[in-house]
Design a protein around this motif. Structure first.
Motif, PDB file in Angstrom:
ATOM      1  N   GLY A 151       0.823  -1.046  -0.154  1.00  0.00           N
ATOM      2  CA  GLY A 151       0.026  -0.095   0.046  1.00  0.00           C
ATOM      3  C   GLY A 151       0.839   1.372  -0.052  1.00  0.00           C
ATOM      4  N   TYR A 152       2.092   1.140  -0.184  1.00  0.00           N
ATOM      5  CA  TYR A 152       2.765   2.326   0.105  1.00  0.00           C
ATOM      6  C   TYR A 152       2.998   3.043  -1.079  1.00  0.00           C
ATOM      7  CZ  TYR A 152       7.284   5.267   0.092  1.00  0.00           C
ATOM      8  OH  TYR A 152       7.883   6.209  -0.083  1.00  0.00           O
ATOM      9  N   PHE A 153       3.227   4.295  -1.053  1.00  0.00           N
ATOM     10  CA  PHE A 153       3.433   5.060  -2.189  1.00  0.00           C
ATOM     11  C   PHE A 153       4.204   6.417  -1.976  1.00  0.00           C
ATOM     12  CE2 PHE A 153      -0.463   6.653  -0.540  1.00  0.00           C
ATOM     13  CZ  PHE A 153      -0.389   8.168  -0.479  1.00  0.00           C
ATOM     14  N   PHE A 154       4.864   6.972  -2.918  1.00  0.00           N
ATOM     15  CA  PHE A 154       5.836   8.252  -2.670  1.00  0.00           C
ATOM     16  C   PHE A 154       4.910   9.521  -3.288  1.00  0.00           C
ATOM     17  CE2 PHE A 154       8.835  11.730  -3.478  1.00  0.00           C
ATOM     18  CZ  PHE A 154       9.660  11.470  -1.919  1.00  0.00           C
ATOM     19  N   SER A 155       4.806  10.635  -2.706  1.00  0.00           N
ATOM     20  CA  SER A 155       4.129  11.824  -3.167  1.00  0.00           C
ATOM     21  C   SER A 155       4.795  13.089  -2.912  1.00  0.00           C
ATOM     22  CB  SER A 155       2.803  11.929  -2.635  1.00  0.00           C
ATOM     23  OG  SER A 155       2.897  12.245  -1.359  1.00  0.00           O
ATOM     24  N   ALA A 156       4.549  13.708  -4.204  1.00  0.00           N
ATOM     25  CA  ALA A 156       5.191  15.111  -4.125  1.00  0.00           C
ATOM     26  C   ALA A 156       3.801  16.009  -4.514  1.00  0.00           C
ATOM     27  CB  ALA A 156       6.135  15.529  -5.401  1.00  0.00           C
ATOM     28  N   VAL A 157       3.714  17.024  -3.511  1.00  0.00           N
ATOM     29  CA  VAL A 157       2.458  17.648  -3.672  1.00  0.00           C
ATOM     30  C   VAL A 157       2.696  19.183  -3.842  1.00  0.00           C
ATOM     31  CG1 VAL A 157       0.385  18.530  -2.529  1.00  0.00           C
ATOM     32  CG2 VAL A 157       1.167  16.017  -2.348  1.00  0.00           C
ATOM     33  N   TRP A 158       2.387  19.799  -5.112  1.00  0.00           N
ATOM     34  CA  TRP A 158       2.697  21.237  -5.293  1.00  0.00           C
ATOM     35  C   TRP A 158       1.483  22.054  -5.019  1.00  0.00           C
ATOM     36  CZ3 TRP A 158       7.497  22.083  -7.826  1.00  0.00           C
ATOM     37  CH2 TRP A 158       8.114  21.051  -7.988  1.00  0.00           C
ATOM     38  N   LEU A 159       1.635  23.291  -4.406  1.00  0.00           N
ATOM     39  CA  LEU A 159       0.662  24.248  -3.890  1.00  0.00           C
ATOM     40  C   LEU A 159       0.595  25.355  -5.202  1.00  0.00           C
ATOM     41  CD1 LEU A 159       1.535  22.742  -1.172  1.00  0.00           C
ATOM     42  CD2 LEU A 159       0.701  24.769  -0.310  1.00  0.00           C
ATOM     43  N   THR A 214       4.105   8.195  -6.997  1.00  0.00           N
ATOM     44  CA  THR A 214       4.920   7.004  -7.799  1.00  0.00           C
ATOM     45  C   THR A 214       4.996   5.801  -6.524  1.00  0.00           C
ATOM     46  OG1 THR A 214       6.775   7.979  -6.981  1.00  0.00           O
ATOM     47  CG2 THR A 214       6.132   8.566  -9.251  1.00  0.00           C
ATOM     48  N   ASN A 215       5.437   4.771  -6.827  1.00  0.00           N
ATOM     49  CA  ASN A 215       5.809   3.646  -6.047  1.00  0.00           C
ATOM     50  C   ASN A 215       7.072   3.872  -5.386  1.00  0.00           C
ATOM     51  OD1 ASN A 215       7.820   2.990  -8.189  1.00  0.00           O
ATOM     52  ND2 ASN A 215       6.760   1.620  -9.024  1.00  0.00           N
ATOM     53  N   SER A 216       7.892   4.867  -5.308  1.00  0.00           N
ATOM     54  CA  SER A 216       8.981   4.960  -4.605  1.00  0.00           C
ATOM     55  C   SER A 216       9.708   6.564  -4.857  1.00  0.00           C
ATOM     56  CB  SER A 216      10.127   3.990  -4.782  1.00  0.00           C
ATOM     57  OG  SER A 216      10.753   4.130  -5.939  1.00  0.00           O
ATOM     58  N   ARG A 217      10.692   6.703  -4.073  1.00  0.00           N
ATOM     59  CA  ARG A 217      11.162   8.216  -4.093  1.00  0.00           C
ATOM     60  C   ARG A 217      11.950   8.060  -5.558  1.00  0.00           C
ATOM     61  NH1 ARG A 217      13.093  12.651  -1.389  1.00  0.00           N
ATOM     62  NH2 ARG A 217      12.243  11.996   0.662  1.00  0.00           N
ATOM     63  N   GLU A 218      12.587   7.038  -5.776  1.00  0.00           N
ATOM     64  CA  GLU A 218      13.465   6.776  -6.901  1.00  0.00           C
ATOM     65  C   GLU A 218      12.826   6.757  -8.302  1.00  0.00           C
ATOM     66  OE1 GLU A 218      15.308   5.619  -3.405  1.00  0.00           O
ATOM     67  OE2 GLU A 218      13.448   4.698  -4.384  1.00  0.00           O
ATOM     68  N   SER A 219      11.565   6.194  -8.172  1.00  0.00           N
ATOM     69  CA  SER A 219      10.566   6.337  -9.216  1.00  0.00           C
ATOM     70  C   SER A 219      10.325   8.030  -9.869  1.00  0.00           C
ATOM     71  CB  SER A 219       9.429   5.434  -9.246  1.00  0.00           C
ATOM     72  OG  SER A 219       9.788   3.890  -9.217  1.00  0.00           O
ATOM     73  N   MET A 220      10.108   8.324  -8.342  1.00  0.00           N
ATOM     74  CA  MET A 220       9.669   9.930  -8.669  1.00  0.00           C
ATOM     75  C   MET A 220      10.766  10.666  -9.140  1.00  0.00           C
ATOM     76  SD  MET A 220       7.349  12.095  -7.960  1.00  0.00           S
ATOM     77  CE  MET A 220       6.266  11.565  -6.770  1.00  0.00           C
TER      78      MET A 220
END
Length: 271
Positions: A151-159, A214-220
């Motif tokens: 269930g893990y994911f990595f996210s980057a959220v832009w304001l 994404t599925n990891s920081r590396e994938s981001m």
């Protein structure tokens, strides 16, 4: 003979375009909207992967609302976040009315109150401070590869803020063009990249949020490289006509906490 060849070419062209439009239409999720809420949370002195697993296992049986589509938890992964010590629960509903009705029942639920008290030293979330958004998610979550079974994911959220004279209509009009450009790139393969736009009239920090997942920081990092190579040259000038985002995103480690389509799902947390 020439006329027959011309007719055959036109026929093949029409069939090809028809098939392409059907595929795009079937995969176009830009018109589907949800009501998403973000609820701020603070980790307590007993916060740990083990205690979070127990907390979620005791919480899931308390869910009764069929209109709740999914829930995700976000733990800050960068000290540069706007709120570096704040985590979030994201709840996705079929509508605001459904969310309001479910919350009215939740605050009167004695078992829910007991659950909150039991895990007060693990995680405390402020339900009254939740912020609502119209959520749009144009790409399938696993269109570019499977997400972890944990269930893990990595996210980057832009304001993001609208330019003067622009608004949500401009932002939505942009999404199909951006989505197709991403699909035309091979650089996202294996990343599980997908994204969401969250529109709000009352968020004090931004007009809308742009979330990359994404599925990891590396994938981001891989997805960012693909964006800079294949997407940014054509899409960024178009985006800049109606909005601008911060210089850096807020970063989070996240887990799916509840899936309405797979109610037996349980996340596997890591420290």
């Amino acid at each position: 003979m020439k006329s027959k060849l011309s007719y055959l070419f036109i026929l093949l062209f029409v069939i090809s375009c028809s098939q392409e439009n059907t595929t795009v239409g079937e995969n176009d999720l830009s018109s589907r909207t949800y009501f998403n809420e973000f609820m701020p949370c603070q980790a307590g002195p007993d916060y740990s992967a083990e205690n979070m697993a127990k907390m979620i296992a005791d919480w899931q049986p308390l869910i009764t609302a069929d209109e709740l589509m999914g829930v995700w938890g976000y733990a800050p992964a960068s000290e540069k976040n706007l709120y570096p010590d704040t985590g979030w629960w994201e709840l996705q509903w079929t509508s605001k009315e459904a969310a309001d009705a479910a919350w009215s029942q939740w605050v009167q639920n004695a078992e829910a109150a007991a659950w909150q008290e039991k895990y007060a030293n693990v995680l405390v979330c402020d339900g009254e401070a939740r912020n609502g958004f119209e959520g749009v998610f144009p790409l399938g979550a696993e269109e570019f590869g499977e997400l972890p079974k944990s269930g893990y994911f990595f996210s980057a959220v832009w304001l993001c803020k609208y330019s003067e004279g622009s608004g949500v209509a401009d932002a939505k009009e942009f999404l199909p063009k951006f989505t197709q450009t991403v699909r035309n790139s091979s650089g996202y393969d294996g990343t599980s990249y997908h994204f969401g736009n969250y529109y709000s009239d009352s968020n004090p920090d931004a007009d809308f949020l742009w979330g990359d997942f994404t599925n990891s920081r590396e994938s981001m990092i891989q997805a960012t490289n693909a964006f800079q190579k294949d997407v940014q040259p054509t899409m960024f000038p178009m985006f800049s006509e109606f909005a601008a985002c911060g210089d850096t995103p807020d970063e989070y480690n996240g887990w799916m906490l509840y899936d309405a389509e797979n109610k037996d799902f349980m996340p596997k947390f890591t420290n």
